[in-house]
Enzyme design. Sequence first.
Site, PDB file in Angstrom:
ATOM      1  N   GLU A   1      -8.258 -41.287  15.620  1.00 31.45           N
ATOM      2  CA  GLU A   1      -6.906 -40.738  15.655  1.00 31.45           C
ATOM      3  C   GLU A   1      -6.730 -39.656  14.599  1.00 31.45           C
ATOM      4  O   GLU A   1      -6.187 -38.566  14.852  1.00 31.45           O
ATOM      5  CB  GLU A   1      -5.868 -41.843  15.402  1.00 31.45           C
ATOM      6  CG  GLU A   1      -5.770 -42.906  16.477  1.00 31.45           C
ATOM      7  CD  GLU A   1      -6.693 -44.087  16.247  1.00 31.45           C
ATOM      8  OE1 GLU A   1      -7.749 -43.911  15.586  1.00 31.45           O
ATOM      9  OE2 GLU A   1      -6.389 -45.183  16.740  1.00 31.45           O
TER      10      GLU A   1
ATOM     11  N   LYS B   1     -12.056 -50.477  19.129  1.00 33.50           N
ATOM     12  CA  LYS B   1     -12.385 -49.057  18.924  1.00 33.50           C
ATOM     13  C   LYS B   1     -13.632 -48.698  19.728  1.00 33.50           C
ATOM     14  O   LYS B   1     -13.690 -47.661  20.388  1.00 33.50           O
ATOM     15  CB  LYS B   1     -12.687 -48.787  17.439  1.00 33.50           C
ATOM     16  CG  LYS B   1     -11.510 -48.909  16.509  1.00 33.50           C
ATOM     17  CD  LYS B   1     -11.970 -48.515  15.100  1.00 33.50           C
ATOM     18  CE  LYS B   1     -10.963 -48.937  14.053  1.00 33.50           C
ATOM     19  NZ  LYS B   1     -11.445 -48.760  12.683  1.00 33.50           N
TER      20      LYS B   1
ATOM     21  N   GLU C   1      -3.447 -58.020   9.269  1.00 36.61           N
ATOM     22  CA  GLU C   1      -4.833 -57.548   9.276  1.00 36.61           C
ATOM     23  C   GLU C   1      -5.647 -58.324   8.229  1.00 36.61           C
ATOM     24  O   GLU C   1      -6.840 -58.544   8.389  1.00 36.61           O
ATOM     25  CB  GLU C   1      -4.908 -56.036   9.018  1.00 36.61           C
ATOM     26  CG  GLU C   1      -6.218 -55.420   9.488  1.00 36.61           C
ATOM     27  CD  GLU C   1      -6.253 -53.902   9.414  1.00 36.61           C
ATOM     28  OE1 GLU C   1      -6.313 -53.363   8.305  1.00 36.61           O
ATOM     29  OE2 GLU C   1      -6.225 -53.247  10.473  1.00 36.61           O
TER      30      GLU C   1
ATOM     31  N   GLY D   1      -8.154 -50.531   2.962  1.00 40.90           N
ATOM     32  CA  GLY D   1      -7.169 -49.596   3.530  1.00 40.90           C
ATOM     33  C   GLY D   1      -5.734 -50.058   3.331  1.00 40.90           C
ATOM     34  O   GLY D   1      -4.860 -49.288   2.922  1.00 40.90           O
ATOM     35  N   ARG D   2      -5.472 -51.325   3.590  1.00 43.57           N
ATOM     36  CA  ARG D   2      -4.086 -51.813   3.520  1.00 43.57           C
ATOM     37  C   ARG D   2      -3.651 -52.102   2.090  1.00 43.57           C
ATOM     38  O   ARG D   2      -2.539 -52.566   1.859  1.00 43.57           O
ATOM     39  CB  ARG D   2      -3.919 -53.045   4.410  1.00 43.57           C
ATOM     40  CG  ARG D   2      -4.950 -54.130   4.187  1.00 43.57           C
ATOM     41  CD  ARG D   2      -4.951 -55.135   5.323  1.00 43.57           C
ATOM     42  NE  ARG D   2      -6.047 -56.084   5.214  1.00 43.57           N
ATOM     43  CZ  ARG D   2      -7.273 -55.895   5.685  1.00 43.57           C
ATOM     44  NH1 ARG D   2      -7.574 -54.764   6.296  1.00 43.57           N
ATOM     45  NH2 ARG D   2      -8.191 -56.831   5.561  1.00 43.57           N
TER      46      ARG D   2
ATOM     47  N   LYS E   1     -10.008 -43.359   4.676  1.00 45.22           N
ATOM     48  CA  LYS E   1     -11.031 -43.950   3.808  1.00 45.22           C
ATOM     49  C   LYS E   1     -12.429 -43.607   4.329  1.00 45.22           C
ATOM     50  O   LYS E   1     -13.278 -43.143   3.605  1.00 45.22           O
ATOM     51  CB  LYS E   1     -10.824 -45.462   3.727  1.00 45.22           C
ATOM     52  CG  LYS E   1     -11.832 -46.165   2.856  1.00 45.22           C
ATOM     53  CD  LYS E   1     -11.550 -47.651   2.737  1.00 45.22           C
ATOM     54  CE  LYS E   1     -12.697 -48.332   2.009  1.00 45.22           C
ATOM     55  NZ  LYS E   1     -12.504 -49.775   1.867  1.00 45.22           N
TER      56      LYS E   1
ATOM     57  N   HIS F   1      23.097 -57.772  14.252  1.00 42.78           N
ATOM     58  CA  HIS F   1      23.694 -57.477  15.556  1.00 42.78           C
ATOM     59  C   HIS F   1      22.632 -57.374  16.634  1.00 42.78           C
ATOM     60  O   HIS F   1      22.892 -56.844  17.717  1.00 42.78           O
ATOM     61  CB  HIS F   1      24.512 -56.185  15.460  1.00 42.78           C
ATOM     62  CG  HIS F   1      25.636 -56.317  14.481  1.00 42.78           C
ATOM     63  ND1 HIS F   1      26.877 -56.805  14.843  1.00 42.78           N
ATOM     64  CD2 HIS F   1      25.689 -56.095  13.151  1.00 42.78           C
ATOM     65  CE1 HIS F   1      27.650 -56.845  13.767  1.00 42.78           C
ATOM     66  NE2 HIS F   1      26.956 -56.428  12.721  1.00 42.78           N
TER      67      HIS F   1
END
Length: 561
Positions: free
Chosen positions: A224, A522, A366, A280-281, A218, A397
């Site tokens: 990253e 960050k 978030e 973003g999410r 965005k 399990h």
Amino acid sequence: MDRDTVRRVSNDDLDITATAAWRDLVDHQRELSGRQMRDLFAAEPERGRDMVVDAADLHIDYSKNLADAHTLALLATLAREARVEELRDAMLAGAHINTSEDRAALHTALRLPAQAQLQVDGQDVVADVHRVLAALGDFSDAVRDGAWTGYTGKAITDVVNIGIGGSDLGPAMGYQALRYYRHPRIRGHFVSNVDPGDVIATLAGLDPETTLFIVASKTFTTQETLINARVARKWLLEQADGDEAVIARHFVAVSTNAAEVAAFGIDTDNMFGFWDWVGGRYSLDSAIGLSLMIAIGRDHFADLLDGFRRMDEHFATAPIEENAPILLGLLGLWYSNFWDAQSHAVLPYANDLARFPAYLQQLVMESNGKSVSRGGRTLNAATATVVWGEPGTNGQHAFYQLLHQGSWLIPADFIGFAEPLTDLTTPDGGSMHDLLMSNFFAQTEVLAFGKRERALKAEGVAPELVPHKIMPGSRPTTSILAPRLTPSVLGQLIALYEHKTFVQAMVWGINPFDQWGVELGKAVANARLAVVTDPESPAPLPDSSTDALIRWYRAARGRTP
Ligand SMILES: O=P(O)(O)OC[C@H]1O[C@](O)(CO)[C@@H](O)[C@@H]1O
């Protein structure tokens, strides 16, 4: 509606914990905590038929919750006190509901039909959305039918989405969830982590002549993503003898930031845009979904959007008492605020939904991992719980023991499907999918009703084993069933949780659309890089732990002064 009006509508000063509805819920929880789930079913024998809601294609049974008709009435009153419906309408109309950033949160506009009308801040939002959708569709058609080729004229076989957070989790989750709908020639890959192992492992199996990179960010400033994109660019140029012209055939960008895209070296003709009002999410259904669209095709992507829209319409119109996202939001809040639940499990009985819990972690945590109200007041109530989960039956399990007999109350959503997209026959001629779903039903039954001492003794269980075998029951679950895992149903599921998250935020009085808490980490990481790499870095860090850890790391990497 500007943010000041939103603040007035929402009554930013309201402390929801000071309302009569909240106090009534505290008292009611005390009464209900003495009752077992089986008592609730005995008192309301039709719960299993009454406490259900159908929303689009989803059939949701919330009867196995620690709640009765009175609980739901009190929770509905709480939602009305918090003006959830007015705030929902404001969000859907494009009000600046993201008050700290003074923006709309209009992910619902991404799935409006072309003929819908929505003007926000003077912008014809629907026309913009459909212009980009058409461009995405044309591009994905070209990649899929082989008209878009790599620099040596070969059709694209591998698409690598480079992004992180909301620019990764949605497309990656959707690519896995809609495995059945994928193009047979095109494989999808998702590089997100700044750990070099991620990009190295991905590139290792790829042919640069037939690989397309989608750099999805965005802001186009995320560390990253930009580092991984540079690695991919270098890898491509090495194979193409440094010919920069090849970039245009192998790199496209998805972003709101054309200037940074151009600065990176991607032609903005190869950029697909979206808008600051898409968080973003909440962006899978924007251009961020391009890698998914290439995988499943524009028509299936349209079905996905249609699924989102159907849930949006349900959320916008159903009364509180029959509104699935509102009911699930209120029940979640009931457990975290009145029963001290600290986590919430999401358990898909569909292996293809393996990444769905991780996707929801960003969406929920978030969005609602906040401790101050929209107006900046410290909250008196707990907010988002930890979301986690794994597909059934694998989880059975691994961690279900704790769900059944552990000391925490962990509400769980079970998600299952009537029809598998593919089935296999068991040796006795049965269906493997029936085996899977019988586990789903068994688990929700046992979690709710447990097994009592009396029954164990009647079965002749050795007395010393009885305490170990008692299953307390009264462990709340919500069952979400759908006909099959189609693109539309995936859209419905995502929108269900988006709106559930919104409802909770509105009751708590927080802004679910900002994420200031991520920013400091960050900034500090950038500042620490110099210390990590410079053996001469003399000034000790303010705390002895980080200082010693970085010194240990530097020494281990041979960086001694
Ligand atoms: O799409 P971008 O701008 O690269 O951001 C990636 C992610 O980083 C965050 O800003 C913080 O982790 C998320 O909200 C976002 O989805």
